[in-house]
Design an enzyme around this catalytic site. Sequence first.
Site, PDB file in Angstrom:
ATOM      1  N   LYS A 240       0.874  -1.171   0.000  1.00  6.46           N
ATOM      2  CA  LYS A 240       0.000   0.000   0.000  1.00  6.46           C
ATOM      3  C   LYS A 240       0.914   1.226   0.000  1.00  6.46           C
ATOM      4  CE  LYS A 240      -4.018   1.978   2.243  1.00  6.46           C
ATOM      5  NZ  LYS A 240      -3.508   3.340   2.231  1.00  6.46           N
ATOM      6  N   ARG A 245      -2.488   9.204  -5.240  1.00  3.30           N
ATOM      7  CA  ARG A 245      -3.199   8.445  -6.267  1.00  3.30           C
ATOM      8  C   ARG A 245      -3.265   9.280  -7.547  1.00  3.30           C
ATOM      9  NH1 ARG A 245      -7.227   4.537  -5.689  1.00  3.30           N
ATOM     10  NH2 ARG A 245      -7.581   3.538  -7.686  1.00  3.30           N
ATOM     11  N   ARG A 260      -6.932  12.114  -7.606  1.00  2.00           N
ATOM     12  CA  ARG A 260      -8.113  11.335  -7.224  1.00  2.00           C
ATOM     13  C   ARG A 260      -9.381  12.184  -7.255  1.00  2.00           C
ATOM     14  NH1 ARG A 260      -7.964   7.945  -1.633  1.00  2.00           N
ATOM     15  NH2 ARG A 260     -10.176   7.980  -1.227  1.00  2.00           N
ATOM     16  N   ARG A 409     -16.349   2.086  -3.624  1.00  3.28           N
ATOM     17  CA  ARG A 409     -15.608   1.416  -2.563  1.00  3.28           C
ATOM     18  C   ARG A 409     -16.265   0.058  -2.397  1.00  3.28           C
ATOM     19  NH1 ARG A 409     -12.169   3.747   0.782  1.00  3.28           N
ATOM     20  NH2 ARG A 409     -12.879   5.869   0.544  1.00  3.28           N
ATOM     21  N   LYS A 415      -8.266  -3.034   1.769  1.00  6.21           N
ATOM     22  CA  LYS A 415      -6.996  -2.573   2.345  1.00  6.21           C
ATOM     23  C   LYS A 415      -6.859  -3.172   3.731  1.00  6.21           C
ATOM     24  CE  LYS A 415      -9.207   1.783   3.380  1.00  6.21           C
ATOM     25  NZ  LYS A 415      -9.401   3.156   2.971  1.00  6.21           N
TER      26      LYS A 415
HETATM   27  P1  AMP Z   1      -6.815   4.829   1.986  1.00  7.71           P
HETATM   28  O1  AMP Z   1      -6.273   6.163   1.574  1.00  7.71           O
HETATM   29  O2  AMP Z   1      -6.278   4.346   3.284  1.00  7.71           O
HETATM   30  O3  AMP Z   1      -8.308   4.755   1.847  1.00  7.71           O
HETATM   31  O4  AMP Z   1      -6.265   3.772   0.931  1.00  7.71           O
HETATM   32  C1  AMP Z   1      -6.626   3.804  -0.402  1.00  7.71           C
HETATM   33  C2  AMP Z   1      -5.535   4.435  -1.204  1.00  7.71           C
HETATM   34  O5  AMP Z   1      -4.388   3.632  -1.197  1.00  7.71           O
HETATM   35  C3  AMP Z   1      -5.844   4.555  -2.652  1.00  7.71           C
HETATM   36  O6  AMP Z   1      -6.584   5.685  -2.969  1.00  7.71           O
HETATM   37  C4  AMP Z   1      -4.470   4.628  -3.300  1.00  7.71           C
HETATM   38  O7  AMP Z   1      -4.064   5.981  -3.415  1.00  7.71           O
HETATM   39  C5  AMP Z   1      -3.590   3.984  -2.309  1.00  7.71           C
HETATM   40  N1  AMP Z   1      -2.854   2.824  -2.795  1.00  7.71           N
HETATM   41  C6  AMP Z   1      -1.607   2.586  -2.381  1.00  7.71           C
HETATM   42  N2  AMP Z   1      -1.125   1.474  -2.933  1.00  7.71           N
HETATM   43  C7  AMP Z   1      -2.084   0.986  -3.741  1.00  7.71           C
HETATM   44  C8  AMP Z   1      -2.170  -0.168  -4.581  1.00  7.71           C
HETATM   45  N3  AMP Z   1      -1.158  -1.032  -4.684  1.00  7.71           N
HETATM   46  N4  AMP Z   1      -3.335  -0.363  -5.254  1.00  7.71           N
HETATM   47  C9  AMP Z   1      -4.372   0.510  -5.123  1.00  7.71           C
HETATM   48  N5  AMP Z   1      -4.346   1.616  -4.355  1.00  7.71           N
HETATM   49  C10 AMP Z   1      -3.211   1.854  -3.660  1.00  7.71           C
END
Ligand code: AMP
Length: 563
Positions: A240, A245, A260, A409, A415
């Site tokens: 991650k 993004r 994004r 989502r 995640k």
């Molecule tokens: P969160 O910000 O905690 O909701 O996590 C989602 C975000 O993780 C996404 O919007 C991406 O920007 C990011 N992200 C990081 N690594 C990845 C990956 N390998 N695949 C998809 N999204 C990722």
Amino acid sequence: MRRWSETAERVAATSRTSEKVAILAAYLRTLTPAELPLAVTYLSGRPFPERDPRTTGLGWAAIAAAAEADADAEDGALGRAYDRSSDLGQAVHDVLAASGRRPSGELPALTDVDAALSEIATTRGAAEKTRIFRTLLWRCDPLTAKYVVKTLSGEMRIGLREGHLETAIAAAFGRDVEAVKWAGMLTGDLGQSAELARDDRLDAAELTLFRPLKSMLASPAADAAEVLMRLGSPVWVEDKYDGIRAQLHRRDGEARLYSRDLHDVSGQFPEVVAAAVQLSWDGLLDGELLAWKGGTALPFQQLQARLGRKKPPAALIAEVPCIFVAFDALALGPGDGAPVEPLLRLPLRERRARLDALGLARTPGFGVSNLLTAADGAVLERHFAAARQRGNEGLMVKDPESGYSPGRRGYGWLKLKRPLATLDCVVVGVEVGHGKRHGVLSDYTFAVLDDRADATKPLATIGKAYSGLTDAELAEMTRWFEAHTLERFGRYRVVEPTVVVEVAFDVIMRSSRHGSGFALRFPRIVRLRPDKPPSEIDRLATVERMHEQLQAGVSYRLEAGAG
Ligand code: AMP
């Protein structure tokens, strides 16, 4: 706009989804061609369609000043009205209604509102923007003004989710709701989807290069067992990445990056755009921008220095160079402007194969996410532990058979993350919250023990967060804080520093915003710690140690060849 506002009031007045949808569907059917897209955009809580980069740039202060002047109210009248409702539109309504003033001329139509908002967006200078807004406000009665302000401020609060609106559009014109949703995802413009639905042309919505798509999002999963329960087995596992993004669009020697929130951020990352121009295919990739130097990622804090810089100086680019780490391919074509093939509905397995075939892992300025698989919980846990060892926040786990759902989502991607660390802090100040939390003291400012040799006070503030407590806990704490308020400054109450909370966060940064000299990124209150006296909360020295550890940086894995 008056009829639109009455409709919004009726939608707000019922809690039944079916009634909300029926009210809207009946209303949408009555609109003229010019009104329909505007009405739908405003119902989605925006002054402009989501994909439209325009903003009005009119802030709280300008809106408040205009409303007070218009109502001939004394300074601060709006602030007091706002304190009662925590809703700017409602506050403007209350101030105008109390003034008894009558609107001048005819009430504005939706198209008049659009003309004014568009003019505000293109006009420079706060004074001139405010003047145009005041002219609009002059023409509004209190109810219409309430909803003009709600549209402007993007805070509709009528209990209307995008899904309800899509269902209403489908119902209004007798179309399939899935087709309406899909068109909305592709166009990022629900107003346009409504027009397509009206004209029975929903299948004309298509993916277009240089028109950003909404990003697919991941749902949180608690642990490996939940991941496998939702996605089945095997799953695909990627780091991650903690970057930005971004979507890369490329056609015929032209390349652009979109964030994004669908804004064009190409100017901020000229080295990535220049590298993309050199590629030989056309298409649209999804990925993450990372600050990357000498084969490793730089901490997010350094990447932050690049954000919002419309034209970063060469020295900054050299110090914090960025790369685009691709993890998905959404459209591809052979190049030279030939049509691209949309890949969204193909399974990830297929999209990834197309991505891998581009050879980006060996292309300067690019990387490709490192892909692992896990067939059972033990393997997934091992991947997770290894990622954490490398300073990573967690993992992204994907179903290789899933399609790409823009803006959703869903459960195709999950995640798996746990907060990097938590701190035990004491609450030193509280404020009433907004919206649902109106009237409840739900925003907490918290502090750690200040153990610096030259400390003049025992506590140093380190952050502020909306409380993650349950409604019952919040209500109880509100009563407690009201009884233990030491001092009041407007909405803010200084409270007796006795309540200990556990705060989770993602990153610690140096910052002058708080007394401690540190700030937390994404702080959230995990729970109350009634078992802990304030004398035993974390010390500033602990915060400094955590900061140093996090500064050491994260080591990400990319497919071999990157860097
Ligand atoms: P969160 O910000 O905690 O909701 O996590 C989602 C975000 O993780 C996404 O919007 C991406 O920007 C990011 N992200 C990081 N690594 C990845 C990956 N390998 N695949 C998809 N999204 C990722």
